[in-house]
Design a protein around this motif. Structure first.
Motif, mmCIF file in Angstrom:
data_model
loop_
_atom_site.group_PDB
_atom_site.id
_atom_site.type_symbol
_atom_site.label_atom_id
_atom_site.label_comp_id
_atom_site.label_asym_id
_atom_site.label_seq_id
_atom_site.Cartn_x
_atom_site.Cartn_y
_atom_site.Cartn_z
ATOM 1 N N SER A 1 0.829 -1.209 0.000
ATOM 2 C CA SER A 1 0.000 0.000 0.000
ATOM 3 C C SER A 1 0.861 1.256 0.000
ATOM 4 O O SER A 1 0.559 2.229 -0.694
ATOM 5 C CB SER A 1 -0.922 0.012 1.219
ATOM 6 O OG SER A 1 -1.812 -1.056 1.160
ATOM 7 N N ALA A 2 1.942 1.233 0.789
ATOM 8 C CA ALA A 2 2.844 2.386 0.828
ATOM 9 C C ALA A 2 3.510 2.596 -0.527
ATOM 10 O O ALA A 2 3.672 3.726 -0.990
ATOM 11 C CB ALA A 2 3.886 2.207 1.914
ATOM 12 N N GLY A 3 3.892 1.502 -1.179
ATOM 13 C CA GLY A 3 4.506 1.615 -2.504
ATOM 14 C C GLY A 3 3.529 2.162 -3.536
ATOM 15 O O GLY A 3 3.898 3.006 -4.355
ATOM 16 N N LEU A 4 2.283 1.681 -3.494
ATOM 17 C CA LEU A 4 1.278 2.198 -4.429
ATOM 18 C C LEU A 4 0.991 3.674 -4.173
ATOM 19 O O LEU A 4 0.802 4.451 -5.113
ATOM 20 C CB LEU A 4 -0.009 1.378 -4.322
ATOM 21 C CG LEU A 4 0.054 -0.022 -4.920
ATOM 22 C CD1 LEU A 4 -1.223 -0.785 -4.607
ATOM 23 C CD2 LEU A 4 0.284 0.045 -6.412
ATOM 24 N N ALA A 5 0.958 4.073 -2.901
ATOM 25 C CA ALA A 5 0.747 5.482 -2.582
ATOM 26 C C ALA A 5 1.907 6.337 -3.076
ATOM 27 O O ALA A 5 1.704 7.443 -3.592
ATOM 28 C CB ALA A 5 0.551 5.656 -1.083
#
Length: 121
Positions: free
Chosen positions: A71-75
């Protein structure tokens, strides 16, 4: 309406005012001799400072589990794409493309691409 709902509506109204006024302020700064790249740098710095202050004020511990890395990478990728979109709009304005063409085109591309990517994920 609950406190969260009224706060959310207040944030939405504030964002509408801010989104509607920054192109005019960018043009005003350009007319007064300030380079548009400096105005974008001010904008990016303000976003970084506000996001950092919100993150620090949330009081959440800095524990990252293996599920939240995706999720952090996608954000982060989404933030980079948003930055590139804003930079491309700034360059289009420097080339003389009117705001009446740039803003609707960028807005519709953002909605279509964002919805498509979210659907695939």
């Amino acid at each position: 309406m609950s406190d969260g709902g009224s706060l959310g509506i207040g944030v939405l109204l504030l964002s509408l005012v801010a989104l509607g006024s920054w192109p005019a302020l960018l043009d005003l700064a350009f007319l007064r001799g300030r380079h548009p790249s400096h105005a974008y740098l001010d904008y990016a710095t303000a976003v970084l400072l506000v996001a950092t202050s919100f993150a620090l004020a949330s009081g959440q511990p800095l524990s990252v589990s293996s599920e939240s890395w995706a999720s952090a990478g996608l954000a982060a990728v989404g933030g980079c794409l948003l930055m590139l979109g804003n930079l491309s709009m700034q360059r289009a304005l420097l080339l003389g493309v009117p705001l009446t063409i740039v803003l609707p085109l960028q807005g519709s591309l953002t909605v279509v691409l964002g919805t498509s990517i979210n659907y695939v994920l």
